[in-house]
Scaffold this motif. Structure first.
Motif, PDB file in Angstrom:
ATOM      1  N   ARG A   1      13.441   2.977  -1.184  1.00 14.78           N
ATOM      2  CA  ARG A   1      12.274   2.101  -1.367  1.00 14.78           C
ATOM      3  C   ARG A   1      11.293   2.629  -2.401  1.00 14.78           C
ATOM      4  O   ARG A   1      10.299   1.976  -2.706  1.00 14.78           O
ATOM      5  CB  ARG A   1      11.507   1.971  -0.041  1.00 14.78           C
ATOM      6  CG  ARG A   1      12.247   1.281   1.072  1.00 14.78           C
ATOM      7  CD  ARG A   1      12.052  -0.197   0.974  1.00 14.78           C
ATOM      8  NE  ARG A   1      12.575  -0.895   2.139  1.00 14.78           N
ATOM      9  CZ  ARG A   1      12.991  -2.150   2.090  1.00 14.78           C
ATOM     10  NH1 ARG A   1      12.959  -2.830   0.947  1.00 14.78           N
ATOM     11  NH2 ARG A   1      13.445  -2.737   3.167  1.00 14.78           N
ATOM     12  N   MET A   2      11.548   3.834  -2.917  1.00 19.77           N
ATOM     13  CA  MET A   2      10.556   4.469  -3.777  1.00 19.77           C
ATOM     14  C   MET A   2      10.611   3.925  -5.197  1.00 19.77           C
ATOM     15  O   MET A   2      11.686   3.724  -5.756  1.00 19.77           O
ATOM     16  CB  MET A   2      10.759   5.988  -3.791  1.00 19.77           C
ATOM     17  CG  MET A   2      10.401   6.634  -2.450  1.00 19.77           C
ATOM     18  SD  MET A   2      10.538   8.411  -2.514  1.00 19.77           S
ATOM     19  CE  MET A   2       9.337   8.784  -3.808  1.00 19.77           C
ATOM     20  N   ALA A   3       9.421   3.721  -5.778  1.00 19.35           N
ATOM     21  CA  ALA A   3       9.330   3.218  -7.143  1.00 19.35           C
ATOM     22  C   ALA A   3       9.402   4.365  -8.147  1.00 19.35           C
ATOM     23  O   ALA A   3       9.828   4.168  -9.286  1.00 19.35           O
ATOM     24  CB  ALA A   3       8.019   2.451  -7.327  1.00 19.35           C
TER      25      ALA A   3
ATOM     26  N   HIS B   1       4.073  -2.963   3.344  1.00 12.88           N
ATOM     27  CA  HIS B   1       3.090  -3.973   3.725  1.00 12.88           C
ATOM     28  C   HIS B   1       2.042  -3.334   4.642  1.00 12.88           C
ATOM     29  O   HIS B   1       2.418  -2.732   5.654  1.00 12.88           O
ATOM     30  CB  HIS B   1       3.760  -5.131   4.457  1.00 12.88           C
ATOM     31  CG  HIS B   1       4.770  -5.860   3.619  1.00 12.88           C
ATOM     32  ND1 HIS B   1       4.411  -6.703   2.586  1.00 12.88           N
ATOM     33  CD2 HIS B   1       6.121  -5.845   3.640  1.00 12.88           C
ATOM     34  CE1 HIS B   1       5.498  -7.187   2.029  1.00 12.88           C
ATOM     35  NE2 HIS B   1       6.562  -6.678   2.643  1.00 12.88           N
ATOM     36  N   PRO B   2       0.752  -3.491   4.317  1.00 10.98           N
ATOM     37  CA  PRO B   2      -0.257  -2.860   5.164  1.00 10.98           C
ATOM     38  C   PRO B   2      -0.511  -3.584   6.484  1.00 10.98           C
ATOM     39  O   PRO B   2      -1.054  -3.001   7.414  1.00 10.98           O
ATOM     40  CB  PRO B   2      -1.520  -2.869   4.293  1.00 10.98           C
ATOM     41  CG  PRO B   2      -1.306  -3.935   3.287  1.00 10.98           C
ATOM     42  CD  PRO B   2       0.180  -4.056   3.083  1.00 10.98           C
TER      43      PRO B   2
ATOM     44  N   GLU C   1       0.867  -1.171   0.000  1.00  8.61           N
ATOM     45  CA  GLU C   1       0.000   0.000   0.000  1.00  8.61           C
ATOM     46  C   GLU C   1       0.903   1.221   0.000  1.00  8.61           C
ATOM     47  O   GLU C   1       1.861   1.283   0.776  1.00  8.61           O
ATOM     48  CB  GLU C   1      -0.830  -0.037   1.283  1.00  8.61           C
ATOM     49  CG  GLU C   1      -2.051   0.833   1.310  1.00  8.61           C
ATOM     50  CD  GLU C   1      -2.863   0.511   2.570  1.00  8.61           C
ATOM     51  OE1 GLU C   1      -3.813  -0.300   2.458  1.00  8.61           O
ATOM     52  OE2 GLU C   1      -2.521   1.035   3.649  1.00  8.61           O
ATOM     53  N   GLU C   2       0.578   2.192  -0.857  1.00 11.18           N
ATOM     54  CA  GLU C   2       1.415   3.389  -0.912  1.00 11.18           C
ATOM     55  C   GLU C   2       0.971   4.411   0.130  1.00 11.18           C
ATOM     56  O   GLU C   2      -0.221   4.536   0.423  1.00 11.18           O
ATOM     57  CB  GLU C   2       1.350   4.010  -2.308  1.00 11.18           C
ATOM     58  CG  GLU C   2       2.052   3.153  -3.344  1.00 11.18           C
ATOM     59  CD  GLU C   2       2.358   3.909  -4.615  1.00 11.18           C
ATOM     60  OE1 GLU C   2       1.451   4.588  -5.121  1.00 11.18           O
ATOM     61  OE2 GLU C   2       3.510   3.817  -5.090  1.00 11.18           O
ATOM     62  N   GLY C   3       1.931   5.119   0.685  1.00  7.16           N
ATOM     63  CA  GLY C   3       1.622   6.182   1.642  1.00  7.16           C
ATOM     64  C   GLY C   3       2.793   7.148   1.719  1.00  7.16           C
ATOM     65  O   GLY C   3       3.927   6.794   1.374  1.00  7.16           O
ATOM     66  N   TRP C   4       2.504   8.365   2.191  1.00  7.93           N
ATOM     67  CA  TRP C   4       3.537   9.398   2.282  1.00  7.93           C
ATOM     68  C   TRP C   4       4.355   9.212   3.543  1.00  7.93           C
ATOM     69  O   TRP C   4       3.810   8.958   4.606  1.00  7.93           O
ATOM     70  CB  TRP C   4       2.902  10.790   2.260  1.00  7.93           C
ATOM     71  CG  TRP C   4       2.309  11.114   0.932  1.00  7.93           C
ATOM     72  CD1 TRP C   4       0.998  11.002   0.563  1.00  7.93           C
ATOM     73  CD2 TRP C   4       3.021  11.572  -0.223  1.00  7.93           C
ATOM     74  NE1 TRP C   4       0.847  11.368  -0.755  1.00  7.93           N
ATOM     75  CE2 TRP C   4       2.067  11.731  -1.261  1.00  7.93           C
ATOM     76  CE3 TRP C   4       4.363  11.868  -0.487  1.00  7.93           C
ATOM     77  CZ2 TRP C   4       2.420  12.170  -2.541  1.00  7.93           C
ATOM     78  CZ3 TRP C   4       4.708  12.300  -1.761  1.00  7.93           C
ATOM     79  CH2 TRP C   4       3.752  12.451  -2.774  1.00  7.93           C
TER      80      TRP C   4
ATOM     81  N   GLY D   1      -1.964  -0.440   8.923  1.00 11.74           N
ATOM     82  CA  GLY D   1      -2.050   0.997   8.677  1.00 11.74           C
ATOM     83  C   GLY D   1      -0.759   1.738   8.986  1.00 11.74           C
ATOM     84  O   GLY D   1       0.344   1.246   8.713  1.00 11.74           O
ATOM     85  N   PHE D   2      -0.901   2.927   9.577  1.00  9.19           N
ATOM     86  CA  PHE D   2       0.270   3.779   9.804  1.00  9.19           C
ATOM     87  C   PHE D   2       1.231   3.147  10.809  1.00  9.19           C
ATOM     88  O   PHE D   2       2.452   3.304  10.686  1.00  9.19           O
ATOM     89  CB  PHE D   2      -0.174   5.170  10.277  1.00  9.19           C
ATOM     90  CG  PHE D   2       0.902   6.217  10.132  1.00  9.19           C
ATOM     91  CD1 PHE D   2       1.271   6.685   8.888  1.00  9.19           C
ATOM     92  CD2 PHE D   2       1.545   6.727  11.239  1.00  9.19           C
ATOM     93  CE1 PHE D   2       2.273   7.643   8.742  1.00  9.19           C
ATOM     94  CE2 PHE D   2       2.552   7.691  11.122  1.00  9.19           C
ATOM     95  CZ  PHE D   2       2.911   8.146   9.864  1.00  9.19           C
ATOM     96  N   HIS D   3       0.689   2.419  11.778  1.00 10.78           N
ATOM     97  CA  HIS D   3       1.543   1.713  12.737  1.00 10.78           C
ATOM     98  C   HIS D   3       2.487   0.747  11.996  1.00 10.78           C
ATOM     99  O   HIS D   3       3.704   0.728  12.238  1.00 10.78           O
ATOM    100  CB  HIS D   3       0.640   0.964  13.727  1.00 10.78           C
ATOM    101  CG  HIS D   3       1.342   0.398  14.919  1.00 10.78           C
ATOM    102  ND1 HIS D   3       0.683   0.097  16.080  1.00 10.78           N
ATOM    103  CD2 HIS D   3       2.631   0.050  15.133  1.00 10.78           C
ATOM    104  CE1 HIS D   3       1.544  -0.395  16.971  1.00 10.78           C
ATOM    105  NE2 HIS D   3       2.731  -0.448  16.410  1.00 10.78           N
TER     106      HIS D   3
END
Ligand code: NI
Length: 177
Positions: free
Chosen positions: A155-157, A113-114, A94-97, A134-136
């Motif tokens: 790690r960025m695509a 990994h979510p 899952e992508e996140g900032w 999630g964020f945790h």
């Protein structure tokens, strides 16, 4: 307890793998943990890893009730995690900032990994295990990456999703952090 300098990306010490902690409940380990909390709080961080203050040991701290840098993130319990082992649950990402105190002012979109299980010890040597999402889950992966010498841009695509927070998220624009 003391504020420590946070090393910035480009410093070779951030790329070195960290050694496991062998002795728990020592004055040195408790002092390290106190310094990590103090330094993290002074920078409004969500987490901090020992190598970021120049200590080459597998120790991270993280957690907050609310965080100005991640206003939409759900609370994460304040946690001291020593010698962590992560086990992702499932194959999805899952992508996140993310941001990092070693890369001040920047944000990047990172796939993580979510859901995962992590285990490790606290500073007293008590073993524990948690299954989180999630964020945790994101914070744990980000912080434990530091122990392997991995910073989130590695790690960025797509580096087009890497930039200055104030340019990516101008005031008044929809906040997707
Ligand atoms: Ni970081």
């Amino acid at each position: 307890m003391a504020l420590r300098e946070v090393l910035k990306m480009g410093d070779a010490r951030l790329l070195a793998p960290s050694a496991p902690v062998c002795e728990f409940d020592t004055p040195q380990l408790h002092a390290l943990v106190a310094d990590l909390w103090d330094t993290m709080a002074a920078h409004d961080g969500a987490g901090l890893a020992a190598p970021q203050i120049g200590v080459n040991l597998q120790v991270v701290v993280f957690g907050f009730e609310s965080n100005a840098r991640y206003p939409e993130a759900e609370p994460v319990p304040h946690t001291v995690l020593v010698n962590p082992v992560l086990t992702p649950l499932g194959d999805e990402h899952e992508e996140g900032w993310e941001g990092c105190l070693s890369i001040p002012g920047m944000r990047g979109l990172v796939a993580r990994h979510p859901r995962l299980t992590y285990r490790g010890h606290d500073a007293f040597g008590h073993a524990f295990e948690r299954t989180v999402s999630g964020f945790h889950a994101r914070v744990v992966q980000h912080e434990t990456d530091h122990l392997r010498g991995v910073l989130y841009p590695m790690r960025m695509a797509d580096l087009r999703n890497f930039g200055y927070a104030e340019a990516l998220f101008p005031p008044g624009a929809a906040d997707t952090r």
